[in-house]
Design a protein around this motif. Structure first.
Motif, PDB file in Angstrom:
ATOM      1  N   TYR A  94      47.472 -17.631 -54.957  1.00  0.00           N
ATOM      2  CA  TYR A  94      46.671 -16.705 -54.135  1.00  0.00           C
ATOM      3  C   TYR A  94      46.552 -15.524 -54.363  1.00  0.00           C
ATOM      4  O   TYR A  94      45.979 -14.639 -53.683  1.00  0.00           O
ATOM      5  CB  TYR A  94      47.165 -16.889 -52.622  1.00  0.00           C
ATOM      6  N   PHE A 105      46.440 -12.725 -45.986  1.00  0.00           N
ATOM      7  CA  PHE A 105      47.661 -13.285 -44.946  1.00  0.00           C
ATOM      8  C   PHE A 105      48.225 -12.132 -44.203  1.00  0.00           C
ATOM      9  O   PHE A 105      48.329 -11.097 -44.363  1.00  0.00           O
ATOM     10  CB  PHE A 105      48.738 -13.928 -46.066  1.00  0.00           C
ATOM     11  N   THR A 116      54.254 -28.980 -48.588  1.00  0.00           N
ATOM     12  CA  THR A 116      53.384 -28.649 -47.798  1.00  0.00           C
ATOM     13  C   THR A 116      52.219 -29.639 -47.326  1.00  0.00           C
ATOM     14  O   THR A 116      52.402 -30.531 -47.658  1.00  0.00           O
ATOM     15  CB  THR A 116      52.508 -27.362 -48.683  1.00  0.00           C
ATOM     16  N   PHE A 145      54.458 -16.578 -53.857  1.00  0.00           N
ATOM     17  CA  PHE A 145      53.695 -16.328 -52.599  1.00  0.00           C
ATOM     18  C   PHE A 145      54.156 -15.221 -51.514  1.00  0.00           C
ATOM     19  O   PHE A 145      53.177 -14.723 -50.811  1.00  0.00           O
ATOM     20  CB  PHE A 145      53.684 -17.692 -51.923  1.00  0.00           C
ATOM     21  N   PHE A 155      56.209 -25.611 -42.185  1.00  0.00           N
ATOM     22  CA  PHE A 155      55.035 -25.484 -41.648  1.00  0.00           C
ATOM     23  C   PHE A 155      54.948 -26.210 -40.189  1.00  0.00           C
ATOM     24  O   PHE A 155      55.512 -27.403 -39.692  1.00  0.00           O
ATOM     25  CB  PHE A 155      54.048 -26.254 -42.429  1.00  0.00           C
ATOM     26  N   LEU A 173      53.189 -20.866 -41.506  1.00  0.00           N
ATOM     27  CA  LEU A 173      54.305 -21.205 -42.309  1.00  0.00           C
ATOM     28  C   LEU A 173      55.397 -20.265 -41.674  1.00  0.00           C
ATOM     29  O   LEU A 173      55.374 -19.258 -41.622  1.00  0.00           O
ATOM     30  CB  LEU A 173      53.991 -20.795 -43.962  1.00  0.00           C
ATOM     31  N   THR A 177      50.406 -16.549 -41.382  1.00  0.00           N
ATOM     32  CA  THR A 177      49.208 -17.486 -41.342  1.00  0.00           C
ATOM     33  C   THR A 177      48.176 -16.815 -42.194  1.00  0.00           C
ATOM     34  O   THR A 177      48.188 -15.599 -42.776  1.00  0.00           O
ATOM     35  CB  THR A 177      48.480 -17.325 -39.982  1.00  0.00           C
ATOM     36  N   TRP A 184      44.966 -20.723 -46.247  1.00  0.00           N
ATOM     37  CA  TRP A 184      45.653 -21.589 -47.061  1.00  0.00           C
ATOM     38  C   TRP A 184      44.934 -22.238 -48.037  1.00  0.00           C
ATOM     39  O   TRP A 184      45.354 -22.896 -49.124  1.00  0.00           O
ATOM     40  CB  TRP A 184      46.324 -22.593 -46.211  1.00  0.00           C
ATOM     41  N   ARG A 185      43.711 -22.726 -47.795  1.00  0.00           N
ATOM     42  CA  ARG A 185      42.697 -23.606 -48.369  1.00  0.00           C
ATOM     43  C   ARG A 185      42.243 -22.741 -49.789  1.00  0.00           C
ATOM     44  O   ARG A 185      41.800 -23.540 -50.625  1.00  0.00           O
ATOM     45  CB  ARG A 185      41.751 -23.992 -47.600  1.00  0.00           C
ATOM     46  N   LEU A 196      48.636 -24.535 -51.689  1.00  0.00           N
ATOM     47  CA  LEU A 196      49.628 -24.805 -50.812  1.00  0.00           C
ATOM     48  C   LEU A 196      48.923 -25.527 -49.430  1.00  0.00           C
ATOM     49  O   LEU A 196      47.817 -25.543 -49.031  1.00  0.00           O
ATOM     50  CB  LEU A 196      50.491 -23.624 -50.497  1.00  0.00           C
TER      51      LEU A 196
END
Length: 488
Positions: free
Chosen positions: A44, A66, A395, A439, A454, A461, A480, A483-484, A488
């Motif tokens: 990410y 995030f 995940t 992460f 999750f 998460l 939060t 995520w996409r 993950l």
């Protein structure tokens, strides 16, 4: 879980400005080392320290986009009375009848001895529900509204147990199986034998009596996971001195684990008693066999190599079962079972066990229950890639998240995002066929991460900062974000 430095946090929420700077022998801020800087496929991007959205000092470094909130801190008031206990460990996020409310079942791995007065670190709750009157471990239940980012209910779920390390989700999300990582008992001053698994029903509204599921075995339990048939897979963390086993409990009735069943230990076809701690090949598929463990509740437990040895491991190993190094987290997604050997592998971290085994930086294994095949899917190449993985989760999109518990006493690694802290711990992501990537980084203290899981909608998460007995040193984080954007 390692206990080497758990009470030696270099910083706590009460005194985070007084960090102790020590000599570092391993450095994570080397891009070529692996996960540092987000090099794995599916990552990410770069991380930066970030304060919680609900206030306070930075606890996590996260990728851009995030956010997180913290709650359930050590020593903070508990809604049902008393305070949150210490040592936040394995956790599940069970669904509830309220779509946006997740029920967190959080283990409290309290390691104080028998007779220790109840204090800030102890799990409270009613005396009449305790398994052992002197036990101050157990499970805290936290109902968390993912929409508002707030706690709506919390209480003690199970009490009177000890060293509640991790656990697993029961069949059909019906509850939380909490595990004791110990084989202590009356000989060590306790009123009851320990080393068991216990079930907390998912719909509990108050503390439930802690009843051991003796059929699942008496050994140093770490975690468990349940496949589609209701078979329970269990990891053992025997620590230094001998290998550990992977067990499965085949219940007579998957809806009632206390109704008895068969306990078995994993072996490898054609390789009786094989040592899987080192010398393995990533991607190699091994055909699994299961060997019986007949005496599931030995007392006293006499271990590997001793005259009259009767431990679950010795029984299984003698029958051909395989040995791993310190099995810790395990998670199931259907019939896919992923589990962790925290110090397995060929690249060594510098520590040597009492049996002469030189520890590695960690292995990630995958067992397919529908084909009885075992595969080593990742082995750490060094401190920067993955250092002492512990709890693990799969995940929603099939990736893997593992929590570091930097267990090595020699490798005092540092990180540029957490100045002044030795033995920095991270949340590491891994996508199928990829390399690990960072992460999250603990920028508050040198505590391990634990309990990654999750929410049922995949949007949040949850992860614990394990902490210690100091107020505010441990807490749960709800993360939060986009995520996409990654794997993950």
């Amino acid at each position: 879980m390692s206990v080497t430095r758990r009470e030696l946090l270099t910083r706590s929420a009460a005194g985070f400005g007084l960090a102790v700077v020590g000599k570092a022998t391993g450095v994570l801020d080397v891009a070529a080392a692996g996960a540092m800087g987000g090099h794995g496929r599916g990552n990410y991007g770069p991380l930066a320290p970030l304060a919680p959205a609900n206030g306070g000092v930075p606890v996590l470094a996260l990728p851009d986009g995030f956010t997180y909130v913290t709650f359930g801190a050590t020593g903070a008031p508990l809604m049902s009375g008393g305070v949150h206990a210490q040592n936040h460990d394995g956790t599940a996020a069970l669904p509830t009848r309220w779509r946006k409310v997740a029920r967190l079942t959080r283990n409290q791995e309290v390691r104080t001895g028998p007779g220790t007065p109840e204090g800030i670190g102890a799990v409270g709750g009613p005396a009449e529900t305790k398994y052992d009157a002197q036990g101050v471990g157990g499970v805290t239940v936290i109902d968390f509204d993912t929409r508002s980012g707030t706690v709506v209910n919390e209480f003690v779920g199970i009490n009177g147990t000890i060293v509640n390390c991790a656990g697993g989700i029961a069949k059909h999300d019906s509850g939380w199986i909490t595990c004791e990582e110990t084989i202590a008992g009356p000989a060590q001053g306790w009123e009851q034998k320990h080393g068991y698994a216990f079930l907390l029903p998912g719909d509990a509204t108050a503390t439930v009596p802690a009843v051991p599921i003796t059929g699942m075995g008496r050994f140093s339990h770490e975690a468990c996971a349940v496949d589609l048939r209701g078979i329970v897979y269990q990891t053992e963390d025997a620590g230094s001195g001998r290998p550990s086993g992977l067990y499965r409990y085949v219940p007579n009735d998957p809806r009632d684990l206390s109704a008895g069943g068969a306990l078995e230990m994993l072996g490898i076809e054609g390789q009786p008693g094989v040592d899987l701690r080192e010398g393995r090949t990533v991607g190699e598929k091994l055909r699994v066999t299961w060997v019986p463990v007949d005496n599931v509740d030995p007392d006293p437990v006499i271990d590997f190599g001793a005259v009259g040895a009767n431990s679950c491991f010795t029984q299984g190993h003698t029958a051909g079962g395989a040995g791993f190094n310190r099995l810790e987290g395990i998670w199931a997604a259907g019939n896919r079972i992923v589990f962790i050997s925290t110090s397995g592998g060929d690249v060594k971290n510098g520590d040597v066990n009492s049996d002469g085994y030189a520890e590695g930086y960690g292995q990630i294994w995958e067992y397919r229950a529908n084909s009885d095949k075992l595969k080593l899917i990742y082995e750490s190449t060094g401190v920067g890639a993955l250092d002492s993985p512990d709890n693990v989760t799969i995940t929603p999109r099939g990736g893997i998240i593992t929590c570091e518990d930097d267990a090595s006493d020699i490798d005092a690694d540092t990180h540029p995002l957490a100045p002044g802290i030795e033995n920095v711990n991270r949340v590491i992501g891994l996508v199928p066929g990829g390399e690990p990537f960072e992460f999250a980084v603990n920028v508050l203290n040198d505590s391990e991460f634990a309990g990654a899981c999750f929410s049922s909608d995949g949007a949040t998460l949850f992860v614990n900062v394990f902490g210690g007995s100091e107020a505010g040193s441990g807490m749960t984080c709800a993360i939060t974000g986009p995520w996409r954007r990654g794997g993950l």
